[in-house]
Design an enzyme around this catalytic site. Sequence first.
Site, PDB file in Angstrom:
ATOM      1  N   ASN A 152       0.869  -1.081   0.024  1.00 27.30           N
ATOM      2  CA  ASN A 152      -0.217   0.128   0.149  1.00 27.30           C
ATOM      3  C   ASN A 152       0.885   1.368   0.126  1.00 27.30           C
ATOM      4  O   ASN A 152       2.051   1.245   0.004  1.00 27.30           O
ATOM      5  CB  ASN A 152      -0.890  -0.067   1.205  1.00 27.30           C
ATOM      6  CG  ASN A 152      -0.449  -0.068   2.677  1.00 27.30           C
ATOM      7  OD1 ASN A 152       0.773   0.583   2.769  1.00 27.30           O
ATOM      8  ND2 ASN A 152      -0.874  -0.771   3.572  1.00 27.30           N
ATOM      9  N   GLU A 181       3.678   1.363   2.739  1.00 27.65           N
ATOM     10  CA  GLU A 181       4.520   0.452   2.730  1.00 27.65           C
ATOM     11  C   GLU A 181       5.517   0.724   1.646  1.00 27.65           C
ATOM     12  O   GLU A 181       6.671   0.303   1.470  1.00 27.65           O
ATOM     13  CB  GLU A 181       3.713  -1.014   2.458  1.00 27.65           C
ATOM     14  CG  GLU A 181       2.971  -1.484   3.651  1.00 27.65           C
ATOM     15  CD  GLU A 181       2.013  -2.620   3.492  1.00 27.65           C
ATOM     16  OE1 GLU A 181       1.384  -3.167   4.206  1.00 27.65           O
ATOM     17  OE2 GLU A 181       1.619  -2.856   2.301  1.00 27.65           O
ATOM     18  N   ASP A 213      -5.695  -8.637   1.474  1.00 30.48           N
ATOM     19  CA  ASP A 213      -5.529  -9.890   1.324  1.00 30.48           C
ATOM     20  C   ASP A 213      -6.422 -10.002   0.050  1.00 30.48           C
ATOM     21  O   ASP A 213      -6.358 -11.150  -0.691  1.00 30.48           O
ATOM     22  CB  ASP A 213      -6.156 -10.644   2.334  1.00 30.48           C
ATOM     23  CG  ASP A 213      -5.310 -10.361   3.736  1.00 30.48           C
ATOM     24  OD1 ASP A 213      -4.116 -10.128   3.476  1.00 30.48           O
ATOM     25  OD2 ASP A 213      -5.707 -10.549   4.709  1.00 30.48           O
TER      26      ASP A 213
END
Length: 335
Positions: free
Chosen positions: A209, A212, A286
């Site tokens: 993301n 990150e 996920d």
Amino acid sequence: MSYTEYRTAVENFSSAKIAVIGDLMLDVYLWGAVNRISPEAPVPVVNVRKRTCCLGGAANVMRNIATCGGHAVAFGAIGNDEAGKELLQELQKFGISPTGIVTSDIRRTTEKCRVIAGAQQLLRTDFEDTLPLEDELREKMVCSIEKLIREKQINAIIFDDYAKGVLAAWMLERIIAVAKEHNVVTILDPKPKTGGVPAVKGLTLLKPNRSEAFALSKVLDDNTGCPPEEDQKLLLAAKKIYSEWEPEYLLISLASQGMALFHRGELLKIIPTMAREVFDVSGAGDTVAAVCTMALAGGCDAVTAAAIANHAAGVVVGKIGTAPIMKNELLAALD
């Protein structure tokens, strides 16, 4: 693409055979109501009405694969405890093969317990050990995945790193090398802010993301809110990630700004967000990893795969708790 073409792509998920290796978690929810404040401390007293549990972490990626019609093979570690047994039972409910799961006698199964009052999460408690998994157990998992690749029993691999000690760089390097020889798709969902695996080269797709991505690149994010294609810090972060990791594709989730897809360091496509209402973002990453991998494994190009995954994320953020995307929900969203 037309809806018919998207539908065909989703129907092809049934041919996806994906090994998921990473940090398995059991997500526990205590549901109740608050009617008073504790006389012992200024905290709410939750009258718990029910307890539920579901698959979390890498296991939630597996669950998303299963609910969309794909086939997941689980690789990860559990402890010799009740949470581990419960996690295996949850995998069984979704027809997820536990063939690659190892049991460690020196670590607990990761369990995250959330206390919910009405629609409001009040508290989360974590039970976990983050020490490195024993190397003999790591070696066992790597050898099993290499065997599945060579026997053509899987067509994609997802590395799901929550920095709980299961994955190590040498594991990814060995698996990626064999996967490239056999044209098997490899995707990593990294967690650099909590000490995830260091840079490894040769992934098909790296999926951080925004926060990150900036942590991976060590670029300071000024987050001015400008359009992603004009965000010079974001473009710089992407180039730095490419210079160190060298993936084929880089897909950066940008919350309300959608997703930015890069190919070999160059911006390829901005994909706008599809979320209508956002109740809970837990598990959305996920879902993106699972759906994007199934699409790539089914022969979709990267832009189409990212677009389908973006629609899936738009559905799950409208649910409370860690919830998967169902195949019929995804088809309805694409329509």
